[in-house]
Design an enzyme around this catalytic site. Structure first.
Site, mmCIF file in Angstrom:
data_model
loop_
_atom_site.group_PDB
_atom_site.id
_atom_site.type_symbol
_atom_site.label_atom_id
_atom_site.label_comp_id
_atom_site.label_asym_id
_atom_site.label_seq_id
_atom_site.Cartn_x
_atom_site.Cartn_y
_atom_site.Cartn_z
ATOM 1 N N ASN A 387 0.827 -1.207 0.000
ATOM 2 C CA ASN A 387 0.000 0.000 0.000
ATOM 3 C C ASN A 387 0.862 1.259 0.000
ATOM 4 O O ASN A 387 1.031 1.901 -1.034
ATOM 5 C CB ASN A 387 -0.940 -0.036 1.211
ATOM 6 C CG ASN A 387 -2.068 0.978 1.099
ATOM 7 O OD1 ASN A 387 -1.940 1.966 0.402
ATOM 8 N ND2 ASN A 387 -3.162 0.728 1.781
ATOM 9 N N ASP A 388 1.429 1.587 1.141
ATOM 10 C CA ASP A 388 2.144 2.858 1.240
ATOM 11 C C ASP A 388 3.335 2.941 0.288
ATOM 12 O O ASP A 388 3.684 4.018 -0.186
ATOM 13 C CB ASP A 388 2.636 3.069 2.675
ATOM 14 C CG ASP A 388 1.464 3.230 3.631
ATOM 15 O OD1 ASP A 388 0.412 3.710 3.188
ATOM 16 O OD2 ASP A 388 1.610 2.857 4.803
ATOM 17 N N VAL A 389 3.947 1.789 -0.019
ATOM 18 C CA VAL A 389 5.160 1.816 -0.847
ATOM 19 C C VAL A 389 4.862 2.089 -2.314
ATOM 20 O O VAL A 389 5.781 2.295 -3.103
ATOM 21 C CB VAL A 389 5.958 0.492 -0.728
ATOM 22 C CG1 VAL A 389 6.445 0.302 0.689
ATOM 23 C CG2 VAL A 389 5.147 -0.696 -1.182
#
Lengths: 462, 103
Positions: A387-389
């Site tokens: 997700n965040d990456v």
């Protein structure tokens, strides 16, 4: 030759050999080709040092030593053989904490005994003791958090002040002991209790996303504590091995913090990395779902597919299914590559370990720098529980906590398929702009189940 | 060992650790962290010496816990590192081995 002299020189020579084997082992572990032999070298060093230590002059309590080694060693052997690859980070935290505890115990024995030591030795014992104790209790908390035993991050106002007070109090008592002002058992006990408490209060507020950095930091700290206790015991093998790990671990911690675009101070004192509810940004657009059958066809007729695994893959134990899926694609002539973000998962390289377990050859796996230019030529970017990456917000939104973090440019691919359990935000609680793009389709479900459905879909194409 | 010699050892070992790690590819970060975790298991020899010299029941108890924990560090660190590194093979090495199973 006098017997005492020969035993001593044999021990010194063995410790020298051990130090050489450790350094060469670590060196070999830093290349994929030789890594496998590296641990064997280091293991041989450990064996030599352990066996020769039984010859140490004036040693007593042999039954106790052997009993403790058998109990500790067999428990660790049993747990280390059994643990699933996905749970590796917390096991490393656990074993690391045990090492910190060992260093603290050495300091405790030396300080309780309180024999005439010079100031330098007692100071080093105290410093190594506090570092080891913090690493011990802190690693235990890190283990509990990653294992899911501790689910909440306990946080209250004035936490930093409490930590500072604890540190100051522990340092005060440590000073009394180190400078032989008051080395009574009560003071020594108080010192260790405060140090253990400090490890707890330092680690409890840190969120799960930051745990990789914290584990790495405690690894470096344990190394340092071991080095310091090595000075106390005048043991060259401990000094060299501990210091090498201390500096290597510090560098590794810095590399990891940098990959997350956070400073170490930020990780330890800010408390982000949990559910930052204030950080949720507004994102335009809608989530567009896709059926596994359609997604399978899309990949089957692609030229190039880049797979981006994240922690969701680890949770679902989906690495084997994903590799099976990729082998089907490769057999169809599709170019498949795996893109690994430095902080994907709960540890740097966590994804590599899981993919290696599934049997993915490491030459199909690429780092962020290697792969980022290739996303533009990819027909499909398959995001599995990451997700965040892959959140493009990191490039554009200055107010986002992850602004400036290098990300995988999955949004540049012609099509993006996201396998995701539900509609919630990621670990950091930040809404992901990638999911709302026009060329993004969401495939909801458990990663393992979704991969199985994709395999069916691709097989059905023929 | 005199203080200044100890200081030199400390300094050189610190640079060695830095150099050994500085060119490591990201894929080996976890195994290497695990490997360095194993290396500080050398604390076992110190714990053995501490327990070997322990006299009072308190010293023996703490020494016993110390050896137990340190042995856990060394053995556990070795087992998990070895298991992880066992899996690192290139596609060339893999083809020589068993063919990947197909369903």
């Amino acid at each position: 030759m006098p017997a005492a002299l020969s035993a001593d020189s044999l021990i010194q020579a063995s410790y020298f050999v051990t130090a050489v084997l450790f350094i060469m082992g670590l060196k070999r572990m830093s290349s994929p080709v030789t890594a496998r032999s590296g641990i064997l070298w280091a293991g041989a060093g450990m064996l030599v040092a352990t066996l020769i230590t039984f010859l140490f002059p004036g040693m007593t309590n042999f039954p106790l030593i052997i009993a403790a080694m058998v109990v500790g060693g067999s428990l660790a052997w049993w747990s280390g053989k059994r643990v699933a690859m996905t749970n590796m980070p917390q096991m490393i935290a656990l074993y690391n904490g045990m090492g910190g505890g060992g260093a603290a115990a050495i300091a405790a024995v030396e300080l309780y005994r309180g024999e005439a030591q010079n100031y330098a030795t007692s100071t080093l014992a105290v410093v190594g003791g506090i570092i080891g104790a913090v690493s011990f209790s802190g690693s235990a908390i890190a283990f509990g958090k990653l294992q899911g035993l501790i689910t909440r991050s306990i946080r209250f106002s004035g936490q930093q002040i409490l930590n500072l007070l604890l540190l100051a109090a522990a340092a005060g008592l440590g000073g009394l002991v180190a400078f032989h002002l008051n080395a009574s058992p009560a003071v020594v006990t108080g010192f260790f209790v405060l140090a253990l408490l400090l490890g707890l209060t330092m680690t409890l507020p840190i969120g799960g996303a930051d745990m990789p950095v914290v584990i790495s930091l405690y690894n470096a700290l344990t190394g340092l504590a071991v080095g310091f206790e090595g000075f106390v015991l005048n043991n060259a093998a401990m000094i060299i091995a501990g210091t090498v790990v201390g500096s290597a671990g510090t560098l590794l911690t810095q590399l990891m913090a940098k990959a997350m675009n956070r400073s170490l101070g930020n990780v330890l004192f800010s408390g982000f990395g949990d559910t930052g509810s204030a950080a949720v940004g507004e994102v335009q657009g809608s989530l567009k779902p896709i059926e596994a059958a359609d997604a399978g066809v899309m990949m089957a007729f692609a030229q190039k597919v880049i797979v981006v695994p994240g922690y969701g893959m680890a949770v679902a134990q989906a690495q084997h299914k994903i590799w099976e899926l990729c082998q089907l694609l490769i057999d169809r002539g599709v170019t498949v590559r795996f893109a690994i973000h430095p902080v994907a998962g709960r540890m740097p390289g966590h994804m590599n370990v899981l993919l290696a377990e599934a049997g993915v050859p490491y030459d199909l796996i690429a780092d962020l720098e290697e792969i980022n230019a290739e996303f533009e030529t990819a027909d499909v970017a398959l995001i599995i529980g990451a997700n965040d990456v892959v959140n493009p917000v990191a490039r554009t939104d200055k107010s986002s906590p992850i602004y400036g973090m290098p990300i995988l440019n999955a949004d540049k691919a012609k099509n993006v398929i996201v396998i995701k359990r539900g509609k919630g935000a990621g670990f950091s609680g930040i809404e992901n702009g990638l999911f709302y793009l026009d060329n993004t389709r969401m495939l909801y479900g458990d990663a393992q189940k979704a991969a199985a459905e994709l395999i069916q879909a691709i097989k059905a194409v023929d | 060992m005199t203080g200044i010699v100890a200081l030199y050892i400390f300094m050189l070992a610190a640079f060695t650790g830095y150099e050994v790690i500085s060119r490591v590819p990201v894929i080996l970060h976890t195994p290497l962290m695990s490997g360095s975790n194993f290396v500080h298991g050398i604390v076992l020899v110190g714990a053995m010496v501490a327990l070997g010299g322990a006299q009072t029941p308190l010293e023996k108890t703490i020494g016993f816990i110390g050896v137990l924990l340190a042995a856990g560090n060394a053995v556990g660190g070795y087992v998990v590192t070895e298991r992880m590194l066992e899996m690192f093979k290139s596609s060339g090495a893999r083809r020589k081995g068993a063919a990947p199973e197909k369903h």
